[in-house]
Design a protein around this motif. Structure first.
Motif, PDB file in Angstrom:
ATOM      1  N   UNK A  46      12.130  14.687 -10.042  1.00  0.00           N
ATOM      2  CA  UNK A  46      13.497  14.188  -9.913  1.00  0.00           C
ATOM      3  C   UNK A  46      13.775  13.623  -8.517  1.00  0.00           C
ATOM      4  N   UNK A  47      12.891  13.881  -7.561  1.00  0.00           N
ATOM      5  CA  UNK A  47      13.064  13.352  -6.210  1.00  0.00           C
ATOM      6  C   UNK A  47      12.609  11.899  -6.084  1.00  0.00           C
ATOM      7  N   UNK A  48      11.877  11.412  -7.068  1.00  0.00           N
ATOM      8  CA  UNK A  48      11.412  10.018  -7.043  1.00  0.00           C
ATOM      9  C   UNK A  48      12.597   9.074  -6.976  1.00  0.00           C
ATOM     10  N   UNK A  49      12.552   8.127  -6.082  1.00  0.00           N
ATOM     11  CA  UNK A  49      13.610   7.132  -5.950  1.00  0.00           C
ATOM     12  C   UNK A  49      14.708   7.532  -4.976  1.00  0.00           C
ATOM     13  N   UNK A  50      14.698   8.755  -4.481  1.00  0.00           N
ATOM     14  CA  UNK A  50      15.719   9.210  -3.543  1.00  0.00           C
ATOM     15  C   UNK A  50      15.437   8.669  -2.140  1.00  0.00           C
ATOM     16  N   UNK A  51      14.177   8.753  -1.723  1.00  0.00           N
ATOM     17  CA  UNK A  51      13.794   8.299  -0.392  1.00  0.00           C
ATOM     18  C   UNK A  51      12.614   7.339  -0.538  1.00  0.00           C
ATOM     19  N   UNK A  52      12.856   6.090  -0.202  1.00  0.00           N
ATOM     20  CA  UNK A  52      11.829   5.060  -0.361  1.00  0.00           C
ATOM     21  C   UNK A  52      10.566   5.337   0.434  1.00  0.00           C
ATOM     22  N   UNK A  53      10.723   5.882   1.642  1.00  0.00           N
ATOM     23  CA  UNK A  53       9.548   6.154   2.471  1.00  0.00           C
ATOM     24  C   UNK A  53       8.695   7.262   1.854  1.00  0.00           C
ATOM     25  N   UNK A  54       9.342   8.294   1.316  1.00  0.00           N
ATOM     26  CA  UNK A  54       8.600   9.376   0.660  1.00  0.00           C
ATOM     27  C   UNK A  54       7.857   8.838  -0.558  1.00  0.00           C
ATOM     28  N   UNK A  55       8.497   7.938  -1.298  1.00  0.00           N
ATOM     29  CA  UNK A  55       7.836   7.320  -2.452  1.00  0.00           C
ATOM     30  C   UNK A  55       6.616   6.513  -2.010  1.00  0.00           C
ATOM     31  N   UNK A  56       6.769   5.769  -0.940  1.00  0.00           N
ATOM     32  CA  UNK A  56       5.664   4.962  -0.417  1.00  0.00           C
ATOM     33  C   UNK A  56       4.484   5.839  -0.018  1.00  0.00           C
ATOM     34  N   UNK A  57       4.754   6.917   0.703  1.00  0.00           N
ATOM     35  CA  UNK A  57       3.688   7.819   1.142  1.00  0.00           C
ATOM     36  C   UNK A  57       3.031   8.474  -0.069  1.00  0.00           C
TER      37      UNK A  57
END
Length: 57
Positions: free
Chosen positions: A38-49
């Motif tokens: 559910x955290x996917x899409x919340x923080x773009x940088x975290x998604x990128x990493x």
């Protein structure tokens, strides 16, 4: 007396080498993103990493 905030600090004196911290943080982020989709899409940088870790695995 040496300036402790100098950019030329010796990394051997640090309690944990920076590469170990980077690895630990990357592993923790990958574990968190796997456990909490559910955290996917919340923080773009975290998604990128997270995506880059998946591609290199």
């Amino acid at each position: 007396m040496e300036n402790p905030t100098s950019a030329t600090r010796d990394h051997a004196t640090l309690p944990t080498p920076p590469t170990d911290l980077r690895t630990r943080h990357s592993q923790a982020l990958a574990r968190l993103m796997a456990d909490r989709e559910d955290l996917r899409g919340i923080n773009g940088f975290a998604d990128l990493i997270d995506d880059s870790l998946r591609w290199t695995a």
